[in-house]
Design a protein around this motif. Structure first.
Motif, PDB file in Angstrom:
ATOM      1  N   THR A 289      -5.004 -10.577  -9.793  1.00 25.37           N
ATOM      2  CA  THR A 289      -3.888 -11.030  -8.884  1.00 25.37           C
ATOM      3  C   THR A 289      -3.804  -9.638  -7.898  1.00 25.37           C
ATOM      4  OG1 THR A 289      -2.851 -12.279 -10.430  1.00 25.37           O
ATOM      5  CG2 THR A 289      -1.641 -11.434  -8.486  1.00 25.37           C
ATOM      6  N   TYR A 290      -3.800  -9.751  -6.555  1.00 29.82           N
ATOM      7  CA  TYR A 290      -3.512  -8.510  -5.830  1.00 29.82           C
ATOM      8  C   TYR A 290      -2.309  -8.767  -5.049  1.00 29.82           C
ATOM      9  CZ  TYR A 290      -8.344  -7.550  -6.721  1.00 29.82           C
ATOM     10  OH  TYR A 290      -9.568  -6.997  -7.341  1.00 29.82           O
ATOM     11  N   GLY A 291      -1.718  -7.622  -4.405  1.00 27.48           N
ATOM     12  CA  GLY A 291      -0.494  -7.878  -3.908  1.00 27.48           C
ATOM     13  C   GLY A 291       0.862  -7.395  -4.437  1.00 27.48           C
ATOM     14  N   PRO A 292       2.036  -7.269  -3.873  1.00 28.41           N
ATOM     15  CA  PRO A 292       2.131  -7.987  -2.553  1.00 28.41           C
ATOM     16  C   PRO A 292       1.561  -7.183  -1.356  1.00 28.41           C
ATOM     17  CG  PRO A 292       4.097  -6.914  -3.423  1.00 28.41           C
ATOM     18  CD  PRO A 292       3.116  -6.786  -4.442  1.00 28.41           C
ATOM     19  N   PHE A 293       1.079  -7.717  -0.280  1.00 27.51           N
ATOM     20  CA  PHE A 293       0.913  -7.352   1.234  1.00 27.51           C
ATOM     21  C   PHE A 293       1.827  -7.427   2.028  1.00 27.51           C
ATOM     22  CE2 PHE A 293      -3.065  -8.012  -1.349  1.00 27.51           C
ATOM     23  CZ  PHE A 293      -3.501  -6.841  -1.563  1.00 27.51           C
ATOM     24  N   ASP A 294       2.292  -6.609   2.867  1.00 25.89           N
ATOM     25  CA  ASP A 294       3.545  -6.886   3.703  1.00 25.89           C
ATOM     26  C   ASP A 294       2.881  -7.286   5.138  1.00 25.89           C
ATOM     27  OD1 ASP A 294       5.312  -5.845   2.014  1.00 25.89           O
ATOM     28  OD2 ASP A 294       5.074  -3.828   2.780  1.00 25.89           O
ATOM     29  N   ASP A 295       1.741  -7.196   5.202  1.00 26.79           N
ATOM     30  CA  ASP A 295       1.252  -7.851   6.480  1.00 26.79           C
ATOM     31  C   ASP A 295      -0.316  -8.154   6.570  1.00 26.79           C
ATOM     32  OD1 ASP A 295      -0.352  -5.506   6.832  1.00 26.79           O
ATOM     33  OD2 ASP A 295       1.517  -4.619   8.018  1.00 26.79           O
ATOM     34  N   LEU A 296      -0.892  -8.837   7.320  1.00 28.05           N
ATOM     35  CA  LEU A 296      -2.260  -9.115   7.341  1.00 28.05           C
ATOM     36  C   LEU A 296      -3.265  -8.085   7.156  1.00 28.05           C
ATOM     37  CD1 LEU A 296      -2.476 -12.211   9.736  1.00 28.05           C
ATOM     38  CD2 LEU A 296      -2.578 -12.311   7.421  1.00 28.05           C
ATOM     39  N   GLU A 297      -2.885  -6.896   7.880  1.00 25.48           N
ATOM     40  CA  GLU A 297      -3.557  -5.862   7.731  1.00 25.48           C
ATOM     41  C   GLU A 297      -3.960  -5.219   6.444  1.00 25.48           C
ATOM     42  OE1 GLU A 297      -4.590  -1.445   9.704  1.00 25.48           O
ATOM     43  OE2 GLU A 297      -2.770  -2.810  10.417  1.00 25.48           O
ATOM     44  N   ALA A 298      -2.926  -5.267   5.545  1.00 20.64           N
ATOM     45  CA  ALA A 298      -2.809  -4.976   4.229  1.00 20.64           C
ATOM     46  C   ALA A 298      -3.568  -5.668   3.412  1.00 20.64           C
ATOM     47  CB  ALA A 298      -1.275  -4.686   3.765  1.00 20.64           C
TER      48      ALA A 298
END
Length: 507
Positions: free
Chosen positions: A377-386
């Motif tokens: 499981t990866y994340g959280p990511f705040d935007d698409l770039e991340a």
């Protein structure tokens, strides 16, 4: 002089006595009970493929091989009618592969669905389910419809007679979606809420369970009827012969049998398998006594190696993306992305999800899965770039996929066939890494509509029945397999009632 009968091993499978993978060692023998007036002959030892002579350890009315949803459902009407049932399971615990499944049950017309306000006609829901089955190349569509239409009664029977608990469909069925899906009490992955009450009810009715014993042979009599089966313990230190008026094969599919996959679906032989228990042993044993196999060519169903994640797309917005940032398949399907991943030789894929899923109706499943698979499981990511950086996906490709996805949501039209969960994905984003595996098969032993095993010429193999994923007419899912088991159990009640009546008349 006293005559004595000898029951002989029929359709012996050497593979059943070693490991499920060594199926190339399978041999079949057709031997029946012999009668002789010779005392010397009566003391003789009859051995087939180094098998000891038959010596029954116990006798029952019906012997059910396999304790998944099919086998357990088959036993219920028999026990309720007062007949003796012995259920044998090769694994150490009951439930078979059904217990480890995602718990998605395709059901229509049950009481709990009606109470939730689902009034769509079963015939209309069948049209949706039929499209899914045809897409997966299922045969026997007419019988599949019969099982789908019986699925509501199966669910009602388990709820009314066994106190099985299902989730309230109002929590996950809206805007015409998921109207023919029933979940266990606690949602995805909670088959204990369904199978444990069923098991406990069978126990209270007098069912006899044997776990850790693999069926390695069927036993026949002088009339050519199947009248029992031989079992060997997991460590091969113990052997049991069980005599029965009828034997029911409810052993599941053949997804974990490399030999059968190579024979019937060679394109998928290099794909891993979710289970080791679906080894095709029931199919081979039935074939060994003259049963016909059919519908097994390329009849492979793929999914994620973490099945609950493959089911998330039914209940919330998700996006399945390849390592190169290409959308793989419709997310409201447990199989589409896995198949596309294998065909594209991608190796794995990402399922992108947001808090809309983790805070929705399947929050328990998401929390348990993420906790159990932290490294996947990866994340959280705040935007698409991340997100692109975290998953090593080209940013421009990811942005294009999201733009196409947003357009699909706005238009509620998907070129890949998605029909539900029209919600945009909003940050923060999470990604779960999945691998494709073989999970289910369809096709198997040819039967009539009551489950009686048929030969290549259409003749019944007396005393032998088959249901669920082991049968050519089964394998459409948990509820349909349960309905199939219930149908076979009821058919055998009629058979046993008839035998009892005949016996009473002859007296």
């Amino acid at each position: 002089m006293k005559r004595r009968s000898f029951f002989k091993i029929v359709g012996f499978s050497a593979a059943a006595c070693v490991t499920p993978a060594v199926l190339s060692a399978c041999t079949s023998q057709t031997v029946v009970e012999e009668e002789t007036g010779s005392d010397a002959a009566a003391q003789a030892s009859y051995e087939i493929a180094d098998q000891p002579e038959v010596s029954f350890d116990s006798t029952t009315d019906v012997l059910v091989v396999g304790t998944g949803v099919t086998g357990l459902s088959c036993a219920l009407p028999l026990l309720q009618a007062g007949y003796q049932v012995t259920l044998c399971e090769k694994q150490e615990k009951l439930g078979g592969d059904s217990y480890e499944s995602a718990g998605i049950m395709y059901v229509a017309g049950s009481k709990i669905q009606k109470q939730a306000g689902i009034t769509t006609k079963v015939s209309k829901l069948w049209d949706q389910r039929k499209a899914q089955l045809e897409e997966a190349n299922y045969s026997n569509i007419d019988f599949s419809r019969k099982l789908f239409e019986a699925s509501g009664e199966w669910a009602d029977t388990l709820a009314d007679d066994c106190n099985a608990v299902f989730a309230d469909p109002q929590t996950y069925s809206e805007e015409g979606t998921n109207e023919y899906i029933l979940l266990p009490k606690n949602g995805i992955g909670d088959m204990d809420s369904v199978l444990a009450p069923l098991r406990d009810t069978l126990t209270s009715l007098g069912a006899v369970f044997q776990t850790g014993y693999r069926c390695c042979a069927l036993i026949g009599n002088e009339k050519g009827e199947i009248c029992g089966a031989r079992f060997v313990s997991a460590d091969q230190g113990d052997m049991k012969d069980i005599r029965a008026a009828y034997v029911v094969m409810a052993t599941g599919g053949f997804a974990s049998s490399q030999a059968l996959i190579e024979a019937y679906a060679p394109d998928w032989v290099r794909v891993g398998c979710y289970t080791v228990a679906s080894d095709g042993q029931g199919q081979l044993l039935c074939e060994g006594v003259g049963g016909q196999l059919s519908g097994m060519d390329n009849a492979i169903i793929l999914t994620s190696d973490v099945p609950p994640v493959a089911a998330w797309g039914y209940f919330g917005p998700t996006l399945d993306i390849s390592p190169l940032g290409v959308r793989l398949g419709r997310e409201d399907s447990m199989t589409a992305s896995a198949r596309a991943c294998v065909v594209g030789a991608d190796g794995f894929w990402w399922t992108i999800f947001t808090n809309a899923l983790s805070e929705g109706s399947q929050s328990r499943s998401v929390a348990q899965t993420v906790s159990s698979y932290k490294t996947r499981t990866y994340g959280p990511f705040d935007d698409l770039e991340a997100l692109a950086s975290g998953c090593n996906i080209p940013l421009d490709q990811l942005e294009e996929v999201f733009d196409d996805y947003d357009s699909m949501v706005d238009n509620k039209k998907d070129s890949l066939g998605r029909t539900s969960q029209w919600t945009r994905l909003e940050a923060p984003y999470y990604a779960f890494k999945q691998m494709p595996v073989r999970c289910l098969t369809h096709g198997g032993v040819t039967t009539d509509d009551t489950g009686q095993v048929l030969s290549a010429t259409g003749q019944a193999v007396a005393g032998l029945y088959c249901a669920g994923s082991a049968a050519a007419k089964g394998g459409q899912g948990l509820a349909s397999n349960g309905a199939f088991g219930l149908l076979v159990g009821r058919a055998l009640v009629e058979k046993l009632d008839e035998r009892k009546s005949q016996a009473e008349t002859s007296e």
